[in-house]
Design a protein around this motif. Structure first.
Motif, PDB file in Angstrom:
ATOM      1  N   GLN A 282       0.848  -1.190   0.000  1.00  0.00           N
ATOM      2  CA  GLN A 282       0.000   0.000   0.000  1.00  0.00           C
ATOM      3  C   GLN A 282       0.879   1.233   0.000  1.00  0.00           C
ATOM      4  OE1 GLN A 282      -2.813   0.152   3.203  1.00  0.00           O
ATOM      5  NE2 GLN A 282      -4.070   1.713   2.211  1.00  0.00           N
TER       6      GLN A 282
ATOM      7  N   THR B 221       0.718   5.840  -0.828  1.00  0.00           N
ATOM      8  CA  THR B 221      -0.116   7.024  -1.025  1.00  0.00           C
ATOM      9  C   THR B 221      -0.599   7.065  -2.474  1.00  0.00           C
ATOM     10  OG1 THR B 221       1.194   8.220   0.617  1.00  0.00           O
ATOM     11  CG2 THR B 221      -0.195   9.535  -0.859  1.00  0.00           C
ATOM     12  N   PRO B 222      -1.893   7.223  -2.721  1.00  0.00           N
ATOM     13  CA  PRO B 222      -2.373   7.313  -4.113  1.00  0.00           C
ATOM     14  C   PRO B 222      -1.692   8.446  -4.865  1.00  0.00           C
ATOM     15  CG  PRO B 222      -4.218   7.011  -2.594  1.00  0.00           C
ATOM     16  CD  PRO B 222      -3.001   7.255  -1.748  1.00  0.00           C
TER      17      PRO B 222
ATOM     18  N   ALA C 275      -6.529   3.643  -6.770  1.00  0.00           N
ATOM     19  CA  ALA C 275      -7.077   4.844  -6.127  1.00  0.00           C
ATOM     20  C   ALA C 275      -7.137   4.693  -4.617  1.00  0.00           C
ATOM     21  CB  ALA C 275      -8.468   5.134  -6.688  1.00  0.00           C
ATOM     22  N   ASP C 276      -7.204   3.439  -4.125  1.00  0.00           N
ATOM     23  CA  ASP C 276      -7.213   3.194  -2.680  1.00  0.00           C
ATOM     24  C   ASP C 276      -5.801   3.046  -2.114  1.00  0.00           C
ATOM     25  OD1 ASP C 276      -6.505   0.806  -3.801  1.00  0.00           O
ATOM     26  OD2 ASP C 276      -8.013  -0.395  -2.757  1.00  0.00           O
ATOM     27  N   GLY C 277      -4.792   3.166  -3.004  1.00  0.00           N
ATOM     28  CA  GLY C 277      -3.406   3.079  -2.561  1.00  0.00           C
ATOM     29  C   GLY C 277      -2.816   1.683  -2.605  1.00  0.00           C
ATOM     30  N   ARG C 278      -3.617   0.661  -2.883  1.00  0.00           N
ATOM     31  CA  ARG C 278      -3.093  -0.703  -2.863  1.00  0.00           C
ATOM     32  C   ARG C 278      -2.481  -1.069  -4.219  1.00  0.00           C
ATOM     33  NH1 ARG C 278      -6.768  -4.542   1.053  1.00  0.00           N
ATOM     34  NH2 ARG C 278      -6.883  -3.071   2.806  1.00  0.00           N
TER      35      ARG C 278
ATOM     36  N   TRP D  16      -2.611  -8.088   4.760  1.00  0.00           N
ATOM     37  CA  TRP D  16      -4.028  -7.953   4.402  1.00  0.00           C
ATOM     38  C   TRP D  16      -4.927  -8.908   5.174  1.00  0.00           C
ATOM     39  CZ3 TRP D  16      -3.055  -3.738   2.451  1.00  0.00           C
ATOM     40  CH2 TRP D  16      -1.978  -3.553   1.590  1.00  0.00           C
TER      41      TRP D  16
END
Length: 310
Positions: free
Chosen positions: A235, A237-238, A253-256, A306
């Motif tokens: 993960q 930062t986007p 978009a969620d950083g993953r 996760w």
């Protein structure tokens, strides 16, 4: 001679003398003193210089230059750049380009950067992949332009960074102000603000740049494997520019992110490097991984980060 005729003769002589004096005065004004030519009209102001010299101030780590119609060559300090030149850098490489005191362009990490136009009124470039940072001196007569995918960044003075990863463009301003345009919308970013334009979409409204850069990588817990492919998750930062094992990684978009890395035979360490448009850099390194294709199957556990969907 009668008195009347004398008066007429005197008047004619007087008029002739007055006319001659006027003509002489006019000639003196127009030609200046005798023997001195009149000053020529001032020359027109010189036209604005059509071309600005852009050169390589510093290059390291294996940056290369592609010139139109020529083979690739090392990007060397002192080289003068021309329109249609293309620069490629890899992770660990960097290049600094300068145009006198007008502006400075910095490439760091893996990137593809093209020179489009170098002129007095406008300097135009394109970041095809990766991140570029530019510091531009205030000059209302010059526009500095960076194209990225379908987006365009413009400034007449300030420090801006533009990241392009898989067509998603992120822009940040850390000094001065700049315009960000995509899909028919223009937003103005001030110092400390950023915006993102997903592929085919207009830029978001300006928001404050994140205060920190996130990078978490779920490296494998096992040190040995017989499988050449390694799936790594993490993960960030986007909007960051991320490389893993020297390969570009798309961050959602969620950083993953999820990335497949090909291992070479023997021992190795893997690096993940993230950079953002605020000028920050984060790095994560794996423990030593050993690929032994003669060994029995080994399963990597890469789900710790996760577990439970967190």
């Amino acid at each position: 001679m009668s008195a009347t005729r004398e008066r007429l003769h005197f008047s004619a002589v007087a008029l002739a003398l007055v006319g001659a004096a006027g003509l002489a005065y006019w000639l003196l004004l127009a030609r200046g003193p005798a023997g001195v030519a009149s000053a020529p009209p001032p020359p027109p102001a010189p036209a604005l210089q059509a071309v600005t010299r852009l050169s390589v101030s510093r290059s390291s780590g294996g940056a290369v230059l592609f010139r139109a119609g020529a083979q690739r060559e090392p990007l060397l300090a002192g080289a003068e750049l021309r329109p249609d030149d293309l620069i490629e850098t890899v992770e660990g490489a960097s290049a600094v380009l300068v145009a006198g005191e007008s502006y400075q362009v910095v490439l760091e990490g893996a990137a593809r950067f093209a020179v489009k136009e170098i002129a007095a009124e406008v300097s135009r470039f394109r970041i095809e992949d990766g991140l570029v940072t530019a510091t531009v001196r205030d000059d209302p007569g010059r526009t500095f332009v960076v194209e990225a995918s379908e987006a365009v960044a413009r400034t007449r003075g300030g420090t801006l960074a533009v990241a392009n990863v898989a067509g998603a463009v992120t822009m940040g301003v850390t000094g001065g102000a700049a315009e960000f345009e995509a899909a028919g919308r223009i937003v103005t970013l001030q110092r400390g603000q950023g915006s993102t334009a997903a592929a085919g979409l207009p830029p978001t409204l300006p928001v404050a740049l994140p205060r920190s850069l996130l990078l978490k990588v779920d490296w494998p817990s096992s040190r040995e494997t017989n499988r050449r492919k390694l799936v790594v998750r993490g993960q960030a930062t986007p909007g960051v520019v991320l490389t893993l094992g020297g390969q570009r990684v798309a961050v959602g978009a969620d950083g993953r992110f999820t990335q497949t890395v090909w291992l070479r035979e023997g021992a190795q360490e893997l690096d993940a490097v993230a950079r953002d448009v605020a000028g920050r850099r984060e790095r994560s390194r794996s423990q030593t991984v050993i690929l032994d294709t003669r060994a029995p199957d080994t399963q990597f556990d890469t789900h710790g980060l996760w577990k439970g969907g967190k």
